[in-house]
Design an enzyme around this catalytic site. Structure first.
Site, PDB file in Angstrom:
ATOM      1  N   TYR A 148      -9.746 -14.633   1.926  1.00  0.00           N
ATOM      2  CA  TYR A 148      -9.861 -13.510   0.798  1.00  0.00           C
ATOM      3  C   TYR A 148      -8.638 -12.523   1.363  1.00  0.00           C
ATOM      4  CZ  TYR A 148     -13.329 -11.379   4.110  1.00  0.00           C
ATOM      5  OH  TYR A 148     -14.084 -10.611   5.176  1.00  0.00           O
ATOM      6  N   CYS A 149      -8.274 -11.888   0.511  1.00  0.00           N
ATOM      7  CA  CYS A 149      -7.101 -10.865   0.685  1.00  0.00           C
ATOM      8  C   CYS A 149      -6.100 -11.475   1.448  1.00  0.00           C
ATOM      9  CB  CYS A 149      -7.674  -9.466   1.188  1.00  0.00           C
ATOM     10  SG  CYS A 149      -6.397  -8.219   1.080  1.00  0.00           S
ATOM     11  N   PRO A 150      -5.392 -12.594   1.039  1.00  0.00           N
ATOM     12  CA  PRO A 150      -4.312 -13.326   1.848  1.00  0.00           C
ATOM     13  C   PRO A 150      -3.177 -12.773   1.932  1.00  0.00           C
ATOM     14  CG  PRO A 150      -4.547 -14.407  -0.043  1.00  0.00           C
ATOM     15  CD  PRO A 150      -5.661 -13.101  -0.025  1.00  0.00           C
TER      16      PRO A 150
END
Length: 280
Positions: A148-150
């Site tokens: 997540y949130c790469p």
């Protein structure tokens, strides 16, 4: 000494530790704090400041997340699970905050030439490597697809992400911020965000490409280092690492000049968040 380490090497470092007290306040408090510190550090009112913070069960959304076609359903599902949902005033996508996630902010003044964005990221990466050097594990900075949130400065060990770095720039101050999954299950946190996107996007085609979460690519430091780390352990490592980079390390809080700044910035963050959520 490299330019990257120069950012960590400051004449003074003030440390504001809110890893315990932050649990009892809304996470919006932290965004107001970092905006305040950008202003006070950027104007040289106070020295460079490192701040730690922990908040209870909160999902922090990015602006792009608010454009999900079924966002309201996604938020309701998170709230049913006991999470508060807020929208931050900087870039990035959804992240999880809970009592096993330590957030660190390094607030630095921009000099005449400014601080290149990658130098800010590199300084935080170096700090984390210094903090955990005794484990002799390679900590890489590269995008972990499926997290997540790469981003290009995802921090990982053996291909599993445990941290993400972001930046906020305001009034000649730079806040380099990182969330560190210290303990608990990284995979479980990722599963929560996967469910949020599954519900919030469904099969609808969108202009923005939201991440396809693969929970197995995320883990906590405790899981990766096979050691049960607690917040106080990591705080001690932070202080020891910073101590080696400065002539004077001291604990502090907002001073008399910063307090009214905080009241104004916090109010602004709260009102902005309310406006965004009301529009959903």
């Amino acid at each position: 000494m490299s330019e990257t380490l120069d950012l960590l090497c400051q004449e003074q470092w003030r440390v504001i530790d809110q890893s315990v007290t932050g649990i009892h306040v809304n996470a919006l408090y932290s965004f107001g704090m970092d905006d305040t510190l950008c202003t006070s550090v950027g104007s040289k009112l106070v020295p460079p400041t490192a701040r730690s913070w922990v908040h209870r069960d909160t999902i922090v959304l990015g602006i792009q997340d608010t454009k999900l076609p079924f966002l309201r359903e996604g938020i309701k599902n998170l709230e049913k699970k006991g999470y508060q949902v807020i929208v931050r005033n900087s870039g990035g996508l959804a992240v999880v905050l809970d009592e096993g996630v330590l957030n660190l902010s390094l607030i630095l003044p921009e000099n005449e030439r400014g601080i290149d964005i990658n130098r800010g990221y590199d300084a935080m990466w170096k700090l984390i490597k210094l903090m955990f050097s005794d484990f002799h594990k390679e900590i890489e900075a590269k995008e972990i697809v499926g997290s997540y949130c790469p981003g290009s400065y995802d921090l990982s060990i053996n291909g599993k992400k445990f941290a993400g770095i972001s930046q906020r720039r305001l009034r000649k101050g730079v806040a380099v911020q990182i969330y560190l999954c210290v303990n608990g299950s990284g995979e479980k946190r990722a599963g929560l965000i996967k469910e949020f996107y599954d519900i919030g996007k469904k099969e609808v085609s969108t202009k923005f490409d939201y991440p396809i979460i693969k929970p197995g690519v995320m883990a906590s430091l405790s899981e990766l280092l096979h050691t049960e780390l607690m917040m106080q352990d990591v705080m001690l490592r932070l202080l020891q690492a910073l101590q080696k980079q400065t002539n004077y390390l001291f604990a502090g809080q907002l001073n008399e000049e910063e307090l009214p700044l905080f009241e104004a910035y916090y109010q602004r963050v709260v009102e902005r968040n309310e406006k965004v959520l009301e529009a959903i």
